[in-house]
Design an enzyme around this catalytic site. Sequence first.
Site, PDB file in Angstrom:
ATOM      1  N   HIS A 159       0.833  -1.206   0.000  1.00 12.97           N
ATOM      2  CA  HIS A 159       0.000   0.000   0.000  1.00 12.97           C
ATOM      3  C   HIS A 159       0.873   1.264   0.000  1.00 12.97           C
ATOM      4  O   HIS A 159       0.728   2.132  -0.867  1.00 12.97           O
ATOM      5  CB  HIS A 159      -0.902  -0.031   1.240  1.00 12.97           C
ATOM      6  CG  HIS A 159      -1.784   1.167   1.393  1.00 12.97           C
ATOM      7  ND1 HIS A 159      -3.130   1.132   1.069  1.00 12.97           N
ATOM      8  CD2 HIS A 159      -1.534   2.415   1.835  1.00 12.97           C
ATOM      9  CE1 HIS A 159      -3.647   2.335   1.298  1.00 12.97           C
ATOM     10  NE2 HIS A 159      -2.707   3.129   1.765  1.00 12.97           N
ATOM     11  N   GLU A 160       1.786   1.348   0.955  1.00 16.51           N
ATOM     12  CA  GLU A 160       2.614   2.556   1.066  1.00 16.51           C
ATOM     13  C   GLU A 160       3.551   2.680  -0.135  1.00 16.51           C
ATOM     14  O   GLU A 160       3.851   3.800  -0.570  1.00 16.51           O
ATOM     15  CB  GLU A 160       3.395   2.569   2.386  1.00 16.51           C
ATOM     16  CG  GLU A 160       2.542   2.512   3.664  1.00 16.51           C
ATOM     17  CD  GLU A 160       1.444   3.580   3.748  1.00 16.51           C
ATOM     18  OE1 GLU A 160       1.598   4.653   3.143  1.00 16.51           O
ATOM     19  OE2 GLU A 160       0.412   3.321   4.422  1.00 16.51           O
TER      20      GLU A 160
ATOM     21  N   HIS B  52       1.789   4.524  -2.775  1.00 17.31           N
ATOM     22  CA  HIS B  52       1.852   5.977  -2.536  1.00 17.31           C
ATOM     23  C   HIS B  52       3.226   6.526  -2.943  1.00 17.31           C
ATOM     24  O   HIS B  52       3.330   7.567  -3.580  1.00 17.31           O
ATOM     25  CB  HIS B  52       1.677   6.285  -1.045  1.00 17.31           C
ATOM     26  CG  HIS B  52       0.256   6.245  -0.562  1.00 17.31           C
ATOM     27  ND1 HIS B  52      -0.740   7.005  -1.125  1.00 17.31           N
ATOM     28  CD2 HIS B  52      -0.335   5.557   0.453  1.00 17.31           C
ATOM     29  CE1 HIS B  52      -1.881   6.785  -0.481  1.00 17.31           C
ATOM     30  NE2 HIS B  52      -1.662   5.909   0.482  1.00 17.31           N
TER      31      HIS B  52
ATOM     32  N   GLU C 174      -4.714   7.975  -2.744  1.00 14.49           N
ATOM     33  CA  GLU C 174      -5.111   6.688  -2.168  1.00 14.49           C
ATOM     34  C   GLU C 174      -5.444   5.675  -3.261  1.00 14.49           C
ATOM     35  O   GLU C 174      -5.288   4.467  -3.073  1.00 14.49           O
ATOM     36  CB  GLU C 174      -6.307   6.902  -1.223  1.00 14.49           C
ATOM     37  CG  GLU C 174      -6.648   5.720  -0.336  1.00 14.49           C
ATOM     38  CD  GLU C 174      -5.593   5.394   0.718  1.00 14.49           C
ATOM     39  OE1 GLU C 174      -4.626   6.176   0.884  1.00 14.49           O
ATOM     40  OE2 GLU C 174      -5.729   4.347   1.364  1.00 14.49           O
TER      41      GLU C 174
HETATM   42 MG    MG Z   1      -2.936   5.313   2.168  1.00 15.36          MG
END
Ligand code: MG
Length: 502
Positions: free
Chosen positions: A265-266, A269, A296
Site C-alpha cells: 500500500h505505502e 503511494h 489513495e
Molecule cells: Mg494510504
Amino acid sequence: MEDSLDYIYKEQKELSVYGGIAALLGWDQMTYMPADGAAERAEQTALISRLSHEKFTSEKLWNHVQKLMNPNVLGTLQKKDKAVVVRLQKDIEKSRKVPSEFVERISKTTTLAYPAWQEAREKSDFSIFLPHLEKIVELEKEYCGFIDLPGPRYNSLLDDYEEGMTVDRLKGEFDFLKSSLIELLEKITSSEIYEKQHGFDKKVSVEKQREICNVVIEKMGLPRNRSRLDVSTHPFTTSMGYDDVRITTNFERENPLFSFFSTVHETGHALYELRMPRDEYKNTVISDSPSLGLHESQSRFWENMIARSKSFWNLFYPIFKNSSPEYFKDLDIETWYRYVNQVRPSLIRVEADELTYCLHVILRFELELELMNDKINVPELPGLWNEKMQEMLGVSPANDREGVLQDMHWSGGSFGYFPTYAIGTIYASQLFYQLTKDNPSIYDEIENGNFTNILSWLEEKIHKHGRLMAADEIIKKVCGEGLNSKVFIGYLKDKYYDLYDV
Ligand code: MG
C-alpha cells in the site's frame, strides 16, 4: 512581469523546502523521536507551519500573483506559467482566509493531542484523549467558518482533501455503497463457504517479514536510493523531497499479511510521490497530487487489485512458503489465496478485508458529519461508534482501543480525511477496470512479476498530470467517467461471488 514570475517561482521553491523540513519533523516524530520530545517538537512544527503559512499568504506574493492574474498579462504567459499562476491564486486565496495565529494554535494543539491519543489508546481510556479532541473539534468548526464554502460545514473540510467534493455528492455515493456492501456481506456471511472458513496461524519472524517486504518493494520498482522503509505504529508515506520518500510499516503481528499489505500500500503511494512532475513543474504548486483520494487510489490499486489477485499469489506464495516452510508445509496455493481474501467483519479498519473496509470509512464519515452539524458531541463518540459497528458490521468493540481510539487521524485534526480512503478505493477499481481493457495480458504480466507496464500506464494516465486537473477530471479522462461506486461494487461481486460461490 518577469520580476513577478521570478518571485513566485523563488517563493514556491522555498515553500517546498519548508514542506520537506516539516515532513522530516513529522516522520521523525512517528518513527524515532523519544516520547518526551513531544513538547519541543510541537514548538518546532508550529514554527515551520507558521513561517510557511506566512510566506504563502504574504501581501508581496499575493500582489505578484494578482499582477500576473490580470487578463492582459495572463493571456501572454506560456502555458506552463499560466497553469502555475492560476493554481497558485486559487490556493493562496483559500489559505489567506485562515489567520496565521490560528494555524499555529491548531498545530500546537494537535502536536500535543498525538501523545495523548497514544496514551489513551494504550490504556484504552477515552477520557485521556477527550479534552484534546473537544478542543480539536472546536478548532475544526472555527476553520470551517474561515473557509465558509456553501452548503453543510463539512464541505469546507472535504474540500481540503478532495477538492470540489461535496457532502451531497459523497452521500449519494456512500449511501449506495453502504447498502450494497451490507447486502453483499449478508450474502457472503450466510454462505456455506463462510460458515466453514477459518483462519490460519501462520507465523513469520520479523526478519523474514522484512525480507519479504523488501522483495515486493523491489518488484514494484521502488528505487532504494530514493526511499526508506522504517517502522511506526500506523504505516504511512511522506516525502522530504523529489529524491527522498519514506514509507513505514509495522512488523508487530506474527501474521505476515499486515506488514506485507501495508508495505504494498505505502509503496503505491511512494511510487506516485516519486513520479510527480519534475522538469518545468518542479517545486511548483502543480507538482503534487490533486487530491488525497487520487493518492489513495494509487496505494489501493496495488494493495487490492494487484496484490490480492490470483495471479499475484501465483508469484508470491512460493516466496512466503520459502520464508517459513514449517508453517506453510500443508497449505496449497488455492487455500492460501482464499485465506488472503477472506471476508471477516472485524473491528480494526487497517486490518479490514477488501470487502468490509469501506464500511469502516463510512462509519467515520457519518460521525464526523454529525459532529460538524452539531448533531452530536465528542463525549458521545465511543457509544455511537460501537452502535454503528454493530449496525454495519455486526461486531462490537470490547473497549475503546478497539473502537473509537484506533485511528490517529482525529488527533491530527484531520476531519474530512477518512472519506478519501473510500474515494481512493473506488477510483482504484475504475482504474483497474480500464487497465484490463487497455492491456488484456496484464494478469500474465503480474504472474511473471513484470510490473513495468502497469507502472508506466499509471505514470502516463495519473502521475504525470500532477495537479493540472482535478482528481475527478483525471479519472474522467482515463475511465470515461468520474467517481462511480457502481464499478467498485461490480468488481467486488465478480470476485467475491466466485470466492464464496453465491
Ligand atoms: Mg494510504
